[in-house]
Design a protein around this motif. Sequence first.
Motif, PDB file in Angstrom:
ATOM      1  N   UNK A   1     -11.750   7.604  -4.538  1.00 26.32           N
ATOM      2  CA  UNK A   1     -11.422   8.160  -5.857  1.00 26.32           C
ATOM      3  C   UNK A   1     -10.103   8.921  -5.816  1.00 26.32           C
ATOM      4  N   UNK A   2      -9.926   9.739  -4.790  1.00 25.27           N
ATOM      5  CA  UNK A   2      -8.696  10.533  -4.673  1.00 25.27           C
ATOM      6  C   UNK A   2      -7.478   9.622  -4.505  1.00 25.27           C
ATOM      7  N   UNK A   3      -7.596   8.598  -3.666  1.00 29.58           N
ATOM      8  CA  UNK A   3      -6.486   7.669  -3.458  1.00 29.58           C
ATOM      9  C   UNK A   3      -6.151   6.911  -4.737  1.00 29.58           C
ATOM     10  N   UNK A   4      -7.171   6.484  -5.476  1.00 31.31           N
ATOM     11  CA  UNK A   4      -6.931   5.760  -6.723  1.00 31.31           C
ATOM     12  C   UNK A   4      -6.213   6.643  -7.744  1.00 31.31           C
ATOM     13  N   UNK A   5      -6.625   7.895  -7.848  1.00 29.00           N
ATOM     14  CA  UNK A   5      -5.951   8.824  -8.766  1.00 29.00           C
ATOM     15  C   UNK A   5      -4.512   9.079  -8.330  1.00 29.00           C
ATOM     16  N   UNK A   6      -4.313   9.308  -7.044  1.00 30.22           N
ATOM     17  CA  UNK A   6      -2.969   9.567  -6.528  1.00 30.22           C
ATOM     18  C   UNK A   6      -2.066   8.350  -6.717  1.00 30.22           C
TER      19      UNK A   6
ATOM     20  N   UNK B   1       0.842  -1.203   0.000  1.00 27.66           N
ATOM     21  CA  UNK B   1       0.000   0.000   0.000  1.00 27.66           C
ATOM     22  C   UNK B   1       0.870   1.243   0.000  1.00 27.66           C
ATOM     23  N   UNK B   2       0.527   2.181  -0.869  1.00 34.69           N
ATOM     24  CA  UNK B   2       1.315   3.409  -0.968  1.00 34.69           C
ATOM     25  C   UNK B   2       0.882   4.459   0.052  1.00 34.69           C
ATOM     26  N   UNK B   3      -0.344   4.361   0.509  1.00 29.54           N
ATOM     27  CA  UNK B   3      -0.862   5.346   1.449  1.00 29.54           C
ATOM     28  C   UNK B   3      -1.329   4.648   2.723  1.00 29.54           C
TER      29      UNK B   3
END
Length: 139
Positions: A98-103, A73-75
């Motif tokens: 959505x924000x996590x997927x884009x990032x 996991x990156x975040x």
Amino acid sequence: MLLHMIHSDRPLTSEALAGYLQTHPVVVRRTLAGLRTLGYVGSTKGHGGGWVVTCDPAVVTLHDIYTAVGAPALFAIGHRTPDPVCLVEQAVNAALDDAFQEAEALLTARLGGITLAALAADFGHRLAAHPRSTHIHAH
């Protein structure tokens, strides 16, 4: 670990690498065993033995290594409740997802553009600019 190995003039033991990373040698050996299976590193036994990079640093990217170590996991930010009953929390979770997927997509794409050779060159420049750096492969 790979950059330490690239900049070393000899194989590095898992103990030496663990010292650089301030972790336990078992963690280093586990990680390097997986990288060895994929052909990124190799090891030799006996006096003067240790780990070396066996891949081409000009070709291998950070994304390759990220994938090789299991794409962790990156975040570290997550939902308080995975399946909340609260409609507000559901809306917030959806927006965060959505924000996590884009990032994550942006970050993994960027990792694909950074080679080990580019990182090694950057480290070499930094080391040359700071000749009294304590970053020496003395182990």
